[in-house]
Scaffold this active site. Structure first.
Site, PDB file in Angstrom:
ATOM      1  N   GLU A  17      -1.323  -8.943   2.915  1.00  0.00           N
ATOM      2  CA  GLU A  17      -1.130  -9.582   4.227  1.00  0.00           C
ATOM      3  C   GLU A  17      -2.457  -9.962   4.884  1.00  0.00           C
ATOM      4  OE1 GLU A  17      -0.574  -6.404   3.523  1.00  0.00           O
ATOM      5  OE2 GLU A  17      -1.112  -5.065   5.184  1.00  0.00           O
ATOM      6  N   CYS A  54       0.828  -1.207   0.000  1.00  0.00           N
ATOM      7  CA  CYS A  54       0.000   0.000   0.000  1.00  0.00           C
ATOM      8  C   CYS A  54       0.870   1.268   0.000  1.00  0.00           C
ATOM      9  CB  CYS A  54      -0.996  -0.030   1.159  1.00  0.00           C
ATOM     10  SG  CYS A  54      -2.439   0.992   0.827  1.00  0.00           S
ATOM     11  N   HIS A  60      -3.659  -4.737   0.334  1.00  0.00           N
ATOM     12  CA  HIS A  60      -2.961  -5.319   1.484  1.00  0.00           C
ATOM     13  C   HIS A  60      -2.994  -6.852   1.397  1.00  0.00           C
ATOM     14  CE1 HIS A  60      -2.329  -1.685   3.926  1.00  0.00           C
ATOM     15  NE2 HIS A  60      -3.452  -1.256   3.370  1.00  0.00           N
TER      16      HIS A  60
END
Ligand code: GLN
Length: 541
Positions: free
Chosen positions: A519, A386, A517
């Site tokens: 993750e 990001c 994102h």
């Protein structure tokens, strides 16, 4: 449908969320369809406005819900996608009841805290269970027993248990402190008090998950069983672990699922926990390290920021490292250090790979850009998440396109080269949504360019990933950037929004940033492909 409530006793931060998630994972392993709900006792309607240095990471779900990091634990352990239906706060519950009252849905009756608030809580719990078509719903009640704030939620548990005693159980995750020389004297008294406190709310736990530095011995278990009127076998040892992914199997050592099956009158549909056993075997056989540096601004509270504000990033690195059979060694690097001492940039060469995670605001930004330049020009694997992607575009524009004052307008609103900017039509589109804000939140699809590192990693062309940001790559600069070798290898399906920026493999071993994102979608049993790719490149270095 069966319900397992999980509450915490004695003190907070003993791992209630991970315990609840682990119980869910075990029951999944026994063949049940499980979903999870988190109840947060604060008045905020969602977690979007909360400061991550105080509250930990803001986790984002597919539907754009901004919530507590525990939701991340549930998704990671259960390997499922949750939605806003799986999350509630005191604020959101009250807000709904008040809205209903204003809509005359209470038909002129007086609306009371008891029972209308607990009844609304129960409605939401059932709705989430039905939506997920779950056999078992795990509900974590935030806060600690004895807090004033969670009493209304405990009242909901009491009502549900009273109505369907065979369908509802309550687990207390409690802390057992150790005293004495060497800390080997385990004290059960605080837990006894927590249980008594539960009793005053009309509740008694069916299970106690006893968190302690070491496994609880038989004597202490007996004592708790006796003093608190607990059934034999209902005290589950939860000793400290090296990684949280050992916890489900640890609970099973004390036969937690047998106890749950008995209390809920269920029969396991499957016996094994194959995937968890395989993961745990891998964990025991890790060889060598992979050293990853996370460059970010320093928050001044030691390592807290590392473990809580970026928990999903840390977990995603671990998941990918485990697949590669390595111990993840993760260090936090203060980006402001590179502003004061550019000569320290060379320390970055100690790392196998570098990550710049999501972030907001000005502090430490120039240091991050310097670190990106160092990673790019010294061929150190770089992964930008990001903000880390946006700043990689800024760095590329400055150093390769020679646009010296290129910047994101988040930091410099008058730059002559706003390579990262708020796109007017994007702002308009977002304002039309319910959130009433301009943040792009939740899952959006993206298309990947064939032959790119991204497409290679995913092994497919169409992906869906989660977002939480306002700014985007400015389309006016795309052509110029691509002419100089930068590649936008992922875009929105209409090609307006840039989702991934990368450099070709022949120029750099791994230089890639994502506007989303990744993750948030990495799970121990299904590590994220981009993290795997990044870790593999890091190991080659
Ligand atoms: N601050 C940037 C934006 O708002 C990046 C946000 C983030 O990293 N989550 O677009």
């Amino acid at each position: 449908m069966k319900y397992i409530f999980v509450t915490g006793g004695v003190m907070s931060s003993v791992g209630k969320g991970v315990a609840a998630a682990s119980i869910g994972a075990i029951l999944q392993g026994k063949g049940f369809k499980v979903t999870a709900i988190k109840i947060d006792p604060y008045v905020n309607v969602d977690a979007g406005t909360m400061n991550p240095t105080e509250h930990g990471e803001v986790f984002v779900l597919d539907d754009g819900m901004e919530c507590d990091q525990d939701m991340g634990n549930y998704e990671r352990f259960l390997n499922i996608d949750l939605s806003g239906a799986n999350y509630m706060t005191t604020g959101s519950v009250y807000l709904n009841v008040i809205k209903k009252e204003r809509n005359l849905e209470f038909k002129g009756n007086c609306v009371h805290v008891i029972p209308d608030i607990p009844l609304e809580v129960i409605r939401r719990i059932k709705r989430a269970g039905i939506k997920a078509k779950a056999d078992i719903v795990i509900i974590e009640v935030g806060g600690t027993i004895g807090d004033y704030q969670n009493l209304l939620f405990l009242e909901a548990v009491r009502l549900m248990k009273q109505k369907n005693p065979k369908d509802v159980i309550l687990a207390l995750v409690s802390y057992i402190p150790a005293l004495g020389v060497g800390g080997n004297e385990l004290k059960t008294k605080p837990t006894q008090h927590a249980i008594r406190n539960l009793n005053t709310a009309g509740l008694h736990p069916d299970l106690v998950v006893a968190r302690a530095a070491v496994p609880i011995d038989g004597k202490r278990k007996e004592k708790l069983e006796y003093m608190c009127g607990m059934e034999k076998g209902s005290i589950i040892s939860a000793p400290d672990v090296n990684t949280i992914y050992e916890i489900p199997l640890n609970f099973e050592k004390d036969h937690i699922s047998e106890m749950i099956m008995k209390k809920l009158e269920l029969r396991p549909k499957k016996r094994d926990l194959k995937e968890w056993k395989r993961l745990n075997r891998t964990l025991k056989r890790l060889k060598g390290d992979v050293k990853i540096g996370i460059v970010g601004k320093y928050f001044g509270t030691g390592n807290f920021i590392l473990t809580d504000a970026y928990i999903s990033v840390l977990e995603a690195i671990k998941h990918a490292a485990y697949v590669c059979h390595r111990h993840p060694v993760i260090e936090w690097i203060d980006s402001e250090e590179f502003e004061r001492h550019p000569e320290h940039l060379k320390n970055l060469s100690e790392y196998d790979g570098i990550i710049i995670p999501g972030g907001f605001g000005k502090r430490g930004v120039e240091g991050k850009i310097k670190a990106i330049q160092y990673a790019r020009t010294h061929r150190i694997p770089y992964f930008g998440l990001c903000y880390g992607m946006q700043l990689a575009v800024v760095e590329f524009a400055r150093d390769v396109l020679h646009l010296k004052d290129a910047h994101t307008t988040e930091i410099n609103s008058t730059t002559s080269h706003p390579v990262i900017d708020i796109l007017p039509e994007q702002k308009e589109r977002l304002m039309k949504k319910d959130y009433g804000g301009t943040m792009r939140l939740g899952a959006y699809p993206a298309l990947l360019a064939s032959g790119s590192i991204a497409a290679h990693a995913y092994g497919k062309r169409k992906i869906s990933e989660r977002h939480r940001h306002r700014y985007e790559v400015n389309p006016d600069y795309i052509e110029r950037i691509e002419k100089k070798g930068g590649v936008f290898s992922g875009t929105s399906p209409d090609k307006h929004l840039m989702e991934i920026f990368e450099l070709p493999r022949k120029i750099h071993p791994f230089f890639l940033g994502t506007q989303f994102h990744p993750e948030l979608k990495s799970r121990p049993l299904r590590p994220h492909p981009l993290f795997i790719s990044f870790i593999k490149a890091s190991l080659k270095k």
